[in-house]
Design an enzyme around this catalytic site. Structure first.
Site, PDB file in Angstrom:
ATOM      1  N   HIS A  17      41.575  39.921  44.064  1.00 53.16           N
ATOM      2  CA  HIS A  17      40.379  39.051  44.017  1.00 53.16           C
ATOM      3  C   HIS A  17      40.629  37.773  44.821  1.00 53.16           C
ATOM      4  CE1 HIS A  17      39.581  41.062  39.909  1.00 53.16           C
ATOM      5  NE2 HIS A  17      38.622  41.475  40.699  1.00 53.16           N
ATOM      6  N   LYS A  41      32.466  47.856  30.636  1.00 53.23           N
ATOM      7  CA  LYS A  41      33.804  47.291  30.409  1.00 53.23           C
ATOM      8  C   LYS A  41      33.899  46.470  29.129  1.00 53.23           C
ATOM      9  CE  LYS A  41      35.517  47.214  35.136  1.00 53.23           C
ATOM     10  NZ  LYS A  41      35.789  46.428  36.337  1.00 53.23           N
ATOM     11  N   ARG A  95      38.892  49.015  48.167  1.00 51.98           N
ATOM     12  CA  ARG A  95      40.289  49.416  48.359  1.00 51.98           C
ATOM     13  C   ARG A  95      40.390  50.842  48.881  1.00 51.98           C
ATOM     14  NH1 ARG A  95      41.474  48.388  42.274  1.00 51.98           N
ATOM     15  NH2 ARG A  95      39.350  49.185  42.361  1.00 51.98           N
ATOM     16  N   SER A 133      42.484  45.075  37.923  1.00 50.02           N
ATOM     17  CA  SER A 133      42.519  44.321  36.665  1.00 50.02           C
ATOM     18  C   SER A 133      42.963  45.222  35.521  1.00 50.02           C
ATOM     19  CB  SER A 133      41.150  43.726  36.360  1.00 50.02           C
ATOM     20  OG  SER A 133      40.766  42.844  37.373  1.00 50.02           O
TER      21      SER A 133
END
Ligand code: COA
Length: 163
Positions: A17, A41, A95, A133
């Site tokens: 990030h 989440k 990514r 994360s």
């Protein structure tokens, strides 16, 4: 003035990030880092903690004359936040192919909801492709060392929380 939103859950902020924040702050006049709500989440860090870690993180960039970043949180759709605040650009880091396919369908939906908004993708740095994360959360849950995965200020906050 070109303003962009970098939305995310940031649970917690990682060096992945961090890199996207710094790189996109150089591309736009103003960058808003927005903590949104991902309904899939369950967060480890409270919203207040995530706001605090991002604010502290962004504060450290002032040393490098990076002063065009603001941290906010918002409820509801990301495009509604953009519309309300006249933000025409959304930044996302990708990514892998998996990120790309998930992100591209969101782009289509976002554009159907708000035509004006343009999503800008930044490719993650090669050495950060394996960082997420959820990996950081997993290491934390198992009392591991996350110092190579998170910025210094986040590490300090994590260590404070442990005490
Ligand atoms: N380097 C390393 N890791 C990266 C990265 C990079 N450059 N870019 C993303 N990641 C990782 C993050 O660490 C995170 O990992 P995790 O899933 O293991 O936790 C993951 O990629 C993506 O998380 P993040 O970028 O924090 O955001 P998110 O995918 O949870 O999305 C919102 C959050 C707020 C943007 C999104 O849920 C949203 O827009 N919500 C509002 C409702 C809405 O508008 N939905 C869309 C309607 S179509």
């Amino acid at each position: 003035m070109k303003t962009a939103l970098y939305p995310g859950t940031f649970d917690p902020v990682t060096i992945g990030h961090q890199s996207i924040i710094i790189r996109s702050s150089e591309l736009f006049d103003k960058l808003i880092v927005g903590i949104g709500n991902n309904s899939n989440k369950q967060c480890m860090f409270t919203l207040e903690e995530r706001i605090e870690m991002l604010k502290k993180e962004v504060e450290t960039y002032k040393e490098y004359q990076i002063e065009n970043i603001e941290v906010v949180s918002y409820e509801g759709l990301t495009v509604d936040f953009c519309k309300k605040n006249e933000i025409d650009y959304i930044v996302r880091g990708v990514r892998t192919n998996t990120d790309w396919s998930a992100e591209s369908s969101i782009v289509y939906a976002n554009n159907m909801l708000y035509e004006r908004v343009e999503t800008v993708f930044l490719l993650a740095d090669i050495d950060e492709i394996g960082i997420s994360s959820s990996i950081v959360r997993d290491i934390l849950r198992n009392n591991g060392d996350v110092s190579k995965f998170v910025p210094r200020v986040v590490l300090d906050m994590v260590q404070q929380k442990k005490k």
